[in-house]
Design an enzyme around this catalytic site. Structure first.
Site, short mmCIF file in Angstrom:
data_model
loop_
_atom_site.label_atom_id
_atom_site.label_comp_id
_atom_site.label_asym_id
_atom_site.label_seq_id
_atom_site.Cartn_x
_atom_site.Cartn_y
_atom_site.Cartn_z
N LYS A 259 57.92 -10.51 -4.62
CA LYS A 259 58.84 -11.61 -4.88
C LYS A 259 58.52 -12.29 -6.23
O LYS A 259 58.54 -11.63 -7.24
CB LYS A 259 58.80 -12.58 -3.72
N ARG B 143 40.65 4.59 -4.68
CA ARG B 143 41.02 3.72 -3.54
C ARG B 143 40.09 2.51 -3.53
O ARG B 143 40.49 1.39 -3.22
CB ARG B 143 40.94 4.49 -2.21
N TYR C 35 58.94 -14.95 7.94
CA TYR C 35 59.70 -13.73 7.62
C TYR C 35 59.76 -12.87 8.89
O TYR C 35 58.75 -12.75 9.60
CB TYR C 35 58.98 -13.00 6.47
N ASP D 154 51.14 -18.14 4.15
CA ASP D 154 51.96 -17.22 3.35
C ASP D 154 52.66 -18.08 2.29
O ASP D 154 53.54 -18.89 2.62
CB ASP D 154 52.96 -16.51 4.26
O1 P1T Z 1 58.23 -6.83 1.74
P1 P1T Z 1 56.76 -7.09 1.63
O2 P1T Z 1 56.23 -7.06 0.25
O3 P1T Z 1 55.95 -6.30 2.60
O4 P1T Z 1 56.58 -8.64 2.04
C1 P1T Z 1 56.80 -9.13 3.32
C2 P1T Z 1 57.06 -10.61 3.28
C3 P1T Z 1 56.02 -11.48 3.57
N1 P1T Z 1 56.19 -12.81 3.54
C4 P1T Z 1 57.37 -13.36 3.21
C5 P1T Z 1 57.52 -14.84 3.21
C6 P1T Z 1 58.46 -12.54 2.90
O5 P1T Z 1 59.62 -13.11 2.58
C7 P1T Z 1 58.30 -11.12 2.93
C8 P1T Z 1 59.43 -10.20 2.64
N2 P1T Z 1 60.70 -10.78 2.66
C9 P1T Z 1 61.87 -10.16 2.41
C10 P1T Z 1 61.99 -8.86 2.15
C11 P1T Z 1 63.06 -11.02 2.46
O6 P1T Z 1 64.15 -10.64 1.98
O7 P1T Z 1 62.93 -12.14 2.99
#
Ligand code: P1T
Length: 377
Positions: A195, A46, A98, A170
């Site tokens: 992403k 961890r 988001y 972000d």
């Molecule tokens: O899904 P995760 O890895 O926890 O990420 C969250 C997140 C954070 N910031 C942005 C700009 C994002 O677009 C996302 C996740 N977004 C999607 C799942 C979506 O389809 O927009």
């Protein structure tokens, strides 16, 4: 060194024991110690893992940051950054993020005494008025998910720093290839590596990159104390992904521009949200701040019925949440990614029932356009 050289080499030194050119997946939970307090720098997985450490070095270098931390998801990365503030502190949150980021503030952090206000950060005057004596952080997304509003990172950083307040960005929609927020004064960059950084729709992860040593020490402490770490296998996948980030982002950007141009001319499309279009309100800012416009495009079809027809008629584009993979994904923000945002707020932001979002992939662009054309008609 250039971006691609860094992407391919930072953190990717050949394995000391075997010479393996790809960083191995160190799939272990613990490490043998030579004696009490004597070990090779690894005690428990961890806390330290060589595959994760390689990725942390890699993405930190791509963002131009001294420190990087890999998390189990984008949301856990954001949550860890929010552990820099305490009960009674106030955070200015960009009014379009988001949906999950809004939900984290609205439903979780608010229970722990963290105050927040939603502010349209595309307007600097608006931002100036939002500061309170207890404001400790400004958290923005640019371009925003899904309406692609662009915030001036240099202006926001100057305004916040004049008040001794940290700025977090972000950078998921751009990736460090198209935008490097730290160069504009931003203190902390967060990512959903799910992403573009991973880029192949086969891993969920998050990242925090920053320069301040004291904040980095705390983020590292939180990462170990809370334990929302990225697994060795996911670290390997993302490390593999970033090697081709530049070529993938070039292709997403090229295809994104063409798809946005096609939609802007289409009679059934009422409005297109894409910073690369001259009609976008922050087009000039996007040109200055970003190296390209990327592959995220949203468009207004006029009604839920129209949106449903498009979303259920595509054959190549895949109906689903997420973005940033090599394949084109299409989604309905109002009922999917932004369902947790109150309807009146969604309406105000332009996240209508008729809004459709596309994550333009890197397939042959004629095929993507032909698919959208037949779905629209
Ligand atoms: O899904 P995760 O890895 O926890 O990420 C969250 C997140 C954070 N910031 C942005 C700009 C994002 O677009 C996302 C996740 N977004 C999607 C799942 C979506 O389809 O927009």
């Amino acid at each position: 060194m250039g971006f691609s050289t860094i992407a391919i080499h930072a953190g990717n030194e050949p394995d000391a024991a075997t010479g393996a050119v790809s960083v191995p997946i160190y799939q272990t939970s613990t490490y043998a110690q030579e004696g009490l307090g004597r070990h090779k720098g690894y005690e428990y997985a961890r806390t330290q893992n060589p595959t994760r450490a390689a990725l942390e070095k890699n993405i930190a270098a791509l963002e131009g940051a001294r420190f990087g931390f890999a998390f189990a998801s984008g949301m856990s990365a954001t949550d860890s950054v929010l552990k820099l503030v305490k009960a009674g502190d106030h955070v200015i949150l960009g009014d379009n993020t988001y949906g999950g980021t809004f939900r984290l503030f609205n439903k979780v952090l608010s229970n722990y005494g963290i105050e927040f206000d939603l502010v349209d950060t595309t307007d600097a005057a608006n931002l100036e008025q939002a500061f309170k004596p207890n404001t400790r952080m400004v958290f923005v997304e640019t371009p925003t998910n899904p309406v692609m509003s662009v915030t001036d990172l240099r202006a926001v950083s100057e305004i916040a720093h004049a008040r001794g307040v940290r700025v977090v960005c972000d950078n998921t929609f751009m990736s460090p290839y198209l935008q490097r927020p730290i160069e504009f004064g931003v203190d902390i960059v967060v990512h959903s590596t799910t992403k573009y950084l991973n880029g192949h729709s086969d891993s969920v992860g998050g990242f925090v990159a920053l320069n301040d040593e004291k904040d980095a020490e705390w983020i590292g402490f939180v990462q170990n104390s809370v334990g929302a770490i990225l697994s060795p296998f996911d670290s390997f996948l993302v490390l593999r992904g970033t090697k081709t980030l530049a070529v993938r982002m070039e292709a997403h950007d090229r295809n994104g521009r063409q798809v946005a141009g096609f939609l802007a001319e289409h009679p059934k499309v009422q409005k297109v949200y894409y910073p690369g279009l001259v009609s976008h309100p922050q087009h000039e800012l996007a040109k200055r701040q970003q190296k390209g416009f990327g592959g995220m495009v949203a468009f207004e079809t006029g009604s839920l019925d129209n949106a449903r027809k498009v979303l259920e008629s595509v054959k190549l584009c895949i109906l689903g949440e997420s973005l940033g993979g090599v394949e084109s994904l299409i989604s309905h923000p109002a009922s999917m990614t932004h369902a947790s945002v109150p309807p009146e707020k969604r309406e105000q932001l332009g996240i209508t029932d008729g809004l459709v979002r596309i994550s333009v992939g890197i397939e042959d662009v004629e095929d993507i356009i032909a698919d959208l054309d037949q779905a629209l008609s």
